[in-house]
Enzyme design. Sequence first.
Site, PDB file in Angstrom:
ATOM      1  N   SER A   1       0.912  -1.169   0.043  1.00 48.83           N
ATOM      2  CA  SER A   1       0.018   0.113   0.108  1.00 48.83           C
ATOM      3  C   SER A   1       0.877   1.228   0.158  1.00 48.83           C
ATOM      4  O   SER A   1       1.875   1.284   0.723  1.00 48.83           O
ATOM      5  CB  SER A   1      -0.907   0.083   1.261  1.00 48.83           C
ATOM      6  OG  SER A   1      -1.547   1.346   1.153  1.00 48.83           O
TER       7      SER A   1
ATOM      8  N   LYS B   1      -4.703  -6.411   3.680  1.00 50.48           N
ATOM      9  CA  LYS B   1      -4.465  -5.367   2.724  1.00 50.48           C
ATOM     10  C   LYS B   1      -5.987  -5.203   2.209  1.00 50.48           C
ATOM     11  O   LYS B   1      -6.201  -3.858   2.011  1.00 50.48           O
ATOM     12  CB  LYS B   1      -3.781  -5.912   1.588  1.00 50.48           C
ATOM     13  CG  LYS B   1      -3.584  -4.664   0.270  1.00 50.48           C
ATOM     14  CD  LYS B   1      -3.115  -3.341   0.617  1.00 50.48           C
ATOM     15  CE  LYS B   1      -2.943  -2.363  -0.322  1.00 50.48           C
ATOM     16  NZ  LYS B   1      -3.946  -2.124  -1.331  1.00 50.48           N
TER      17      LYS B   1
ATOM     18  N   HIS C   1      -7.455  -3.021   4.961  1.00 50.70           N
ATOM     19  CA  HIS C   1      -6.948  -1.757   4.750  1.00 50.70           C
ATOM     20  C   HIS C   1      -7.639  -0.620   3.624  1.00 50.70           C
ATOM     21  O   HIS C   1      -8.195   0.095   3.842  1.00 50.70           O
ATOM     22  CB  HIS C   1      -5.499  -1.757   4.380  1.00 50.70           C
ATOM     23  CG  HIS C   1      -5.068  -0.695   3.748  1.00 50.70           C
ATOM     24  ND1 HIS C   1      -5.149  -0.082   2.408  1.00 50.70           N
ATOM     25  CD2 HIS C   1      -4.111   0.385   4.441  1.00 50.70           C
ATOM     26  CE1 HIS C   1      -4.511   0.953   2.364  1.00 50.70           C
ATOM     27  NE2 HIS C   1      -3.829   1.057   3.295  1.00 50.70           N
ATOM     28  N   ASN C   2      -7.911  -1.446   2.567  1.00 51.97           N
ATOM     29  CA  ASN C   2      -8.532  -0.748   1.489  1.00 51.97           C
ATOM     30  C   ASN C   2     -10.165  -0.326   1.622  1.00 51.97           C
ATOM     31  O   ASN C   2     -10.480   0.529   1.483  1.00 51.97           O
ATOM     32  CB  ASN C   2      -8.497  -1.653   0.234  1.00 51.97           C
ATOM     33  CG  ASN C   2      -7.210  -1.234  -0.634  1.00 51.97           C
ATOM     34  OD1 ASN C   2      -5.980  -1.189  -0.113  1.00 51.97           O
ATOM     35  ND2 ASN C   2      -7.113  -1.733  -2.047  1.00 51.97           N
TER      36      ASN C   2
ATOM     37  N   GLU D   1     -10.055   2.534   3.895  1.00 47.14           N
ATOM     38  CA  GLU D   1      -9.490   3.426   2.881  1.00 47.14           C
ATOM     39  C   GLU D   1     -10.866   4.058   2.417  1.00 47.14           C
ATOM     40  O   GLU D   1     -10.963   5.462   2.249  1.00 47.14           O
ATOM     41  CB  GLU D   1      -8.527   3.065   1.892  1.00 47.14           C
ATOM     42  CG  GLU D   1      -8.232   3.948   0.773  1.00 47.14           C
ATOM     43  CD  GLU D   1      -7.484   3.543  -0.166  1.00 47.14           C
ATOM     44  OE1 GLU D   1      -6.445   2.661   0.224  1.00 47.14           O
ATOM     45  OE2 GLU D   1      -7.648   3.354  -1.474  1.00 47.14           O
TER      46      GLU D   1
HETATM   47  C1  6PG Z   1      -3.122   1.395  -1.665  1.00 41.90           C
HETATM   48  C2  6PG Z   1      -4.477   1.406  -2.442  1.00 41.90           C
HETATM   49  C3  6PG Z   1      -4.234   1.066  -4.031  1.00 41.90           C
HETATM   50  C4  6PG Z   1      -5.201   1.536  -4.718  1.00 41.90           C
HETATM   51  C5  6PG Z   1      -6.628   1.121  -4.583  1.00 41.90           C
HETATM   52  C6  6PG Z   1      -7.608   2.030  -5.098  1.00 41.90           C
HETATM   53  O1  6PG Z   1      -3.125   0.916  -0.481  1.00 41.90           O
HETATM   54  O2  6PG Z   1      -2.097   1.975  -2.120  1.00 41.90           O
HETATM   55  O3  6PG Z   1      -5.443   1.172  -1.728  1.00 41.90           O
HETATM   56  O4  6PG Z   1      -4.342  -0.217  -3.596  1.00 41.90           O
HETATM   57  O5  6PG Z   1      -5.151   2.876  -4.978  1.00 41.90           O
HETATM   58  O6  6PG Z   1      -6.779  -0.104  -5.056  1.00 41.90           O
HETATM   59  O7  6PG Z   1      -8.737   1.211  -4.955  1.00 41.90           O
HETATM   60  P1  6PG Z   1     -10.217   1.801  -5.996  1.00 41.90           P
HETATM   61  O8  6PG Z   1      -9.662   1.928  -7.051  1.00 41.90           O
HETATM   62  O9  6PG Z   1     -11.289   0.758  -5.487  1.00 41.90           O
HETATM   63  O10 6PG Z   1     -10.712   3.027  -5.248  1.00 41.90           O
END
Ligand code: 6PG
Length: 500
Positions: A132, A204, A207-208, A211
Site C-alpha cells: 500500500s 490489505k 486496509h482498502n 480507506e
Molecule cells: C493502496 C491503495 C491502492 C489503490 C486502490 C484504489 O493501498 O495503495 O489502496 O491499492 O489505490 O486499489 O482502489 P479503488 O480503485 O477501488 O478506489
Amino acid sequence: MPKPLSDIGLVGLAVMGQNLALNIADHGFQISVYNRTTETMEKFVAENPNTPGGVVGAKTLEEFVQSLSRPRKVIILVKAGGPTDAVINSLLPLLDAGDIVIDGGNALWTDTIRREKDLAAKGFRFVGSGVSGGEEGARFGPSLMPGGDPSSYEEIKAIWQAIAAKVDAVTGKPLMGATPGHPVEGGVPCTTYIGPNGAGHYVKMVHNAIEYGDMQMICESYDILRQLGGFTPAELSEIFGTWNKGKLDSFLIEITTDILQQKDPETGAPFVDIVLDAAGQKGTGKWTSVNALDMGVPAPTVAEAVFARCLSAVKEERVAASKQLTGPTVALSADKAQLVQAVHDALYCSKICSYAQGFQLMSAAQIEYKWSLDFGDIAKIWRGGCIIRAAFLQKITEAYTLNPKLANLLLDPFFQAEIDAAQANWRQVIALAATNGIPAPTFYSALSYYDGYRAATVPANLLQAQRDYFGAHTYERTDKPRGEAYHLDWPEPGRPQSKV
Ligand code: 6PG
C-alpha cells in the site's frame, strides 16, 4: 559491475512495478526485471543505470529466472486475477523447488489461498503481499503486508524491511524525505509477517475497505461544510489543513487539503468543481463488504462507503431524479465555527467506528481461516507508507498493546473517552444533515453501529416473532437458556387471536 546473480526479480513494469524495483535497487539489492513488452524493460533499465543495487533487464522469462540467486524470489506486479495466474503458470516450469513467488498486487485473498496451496503441492513457496501507498509509496516506502509460509518471509524479510516505509520508534510518526538513491535511514519498518496463505492479502483488502470509509467520510464532511457552512473550496482547504494538525492528522486529510486549494489549469475554477461526481472502484471495498455479509460480521460503514460510490456512479439517473423528487431547502448554519467543530467530531467518531468494524472483520476472518493475527502489529505497520496512514493508528496500536484480546475498539478506554467527549456534536451533525436533506451515509451508519453495539436490547425480538409467525423459524426465550428453540402455534393470519 553487476553481481553474477540478482538478489530478487520482478515481473511487470507498470508504474507500481518500476517504482518498487527502484526502491529495492536504492536499498543496495540487485534486481532483475522482466516485462511482457521488451521495449518497456529496455527503456526502464536504460533510464536507471546508476542505482546503488543495480537493475538488470531480461528479455525472456528463461533469462530472467537464470539471473536470480537461489532460492529465487520473484515479485509479480501485474493485474489481479487471470493475468497473475498466467504469469505464475509461465514461471513455474522454469523455477526449482523452494523458490518463492510473491504476488504484490491487490489479489482476492481466496485466490491467494488457492495459489499458495497449489504451489506448495508442487514444492514452491508463495507469498501474497499487500503493498500500500500508491506509486509514491512503492518508490519511497510502502506499507507491506506479507502472508504465506513463515520460511518464505524469512527469505524476503531483509528486503521487505529495507524497502518499507519507516516510522519514528517513539512517536510512531512517518519518517519522510527519501529521494532517489537516498532512502530514509533508521526507524521502524512498516512491515511484519501477517500470517499463512491469504492473510496478507486479506489484511490489505481490509486496509482498502477502511480507506473507502475514510475517503467517503471526508467527502461527507466536505459536503456538509460546503452546503451548511457556505465555505468555498479554498476556505475548506484551510479547515482541513487545521484538522491535519490535530487528531485527524492523516495522509487522506493532507491530500484533501491540497486538492481543495487546487485550481483547474484550464478554467481557473476550483479543481474539485471540475471533477465529475461519479466515483470508480476496482473491487476491494466490495470484496470486503461481501465477505462481511458472508461471515455475518456487522461492517455497515464500509459497505455504505461502497454503496455511496455506486450511487454516485448513476449520475444521469440522479440528475433526472433531482428534477422530480423533493426534500427540504438547505438552511445555512448561523454559527460557522461551531459547525466546523461539530463536523470534525462527527468525522472523528465515525472514523473510530469504521476502524472498529475493520478490526472486527479481521478478528472473524482469523477464526474462519485459522490465522493468528496480531492487531497491534497490523495497526503499527499502517502508521506509515499506506494510504490510511494517520496519527490515529498509534492509538490503535496502544489499544491492542494494552489489551491484545480487545473485543471491539470501541471498548478501549481511550476511544471510549474520545467518543464520550465528541458524540453530542456527532449526533448534532447527523440531525442537521437529515433536517437539511444532505446525504451522509457513512456518518449515519457509523452512529447506528455505535448505538446498536451499545444497546443491551434491540428490536430483534419482534423480528424473531415475525419469522416464527410466517415461517416457523423458531425463537429463543428471554426466560430460558440460550440455544433452546421454541415455536408458537400461531393462528392463521387474519384469524381472530385466541383470548388465552
Ligand atoms: C493502496 C491503495 C491502492 C489503490 C486502490 C484504489 O493501498 O495503495 O489502496 O491499492 O489505490 O486499489 O482502489 P479503488 O480503485 O477501488 O478506489
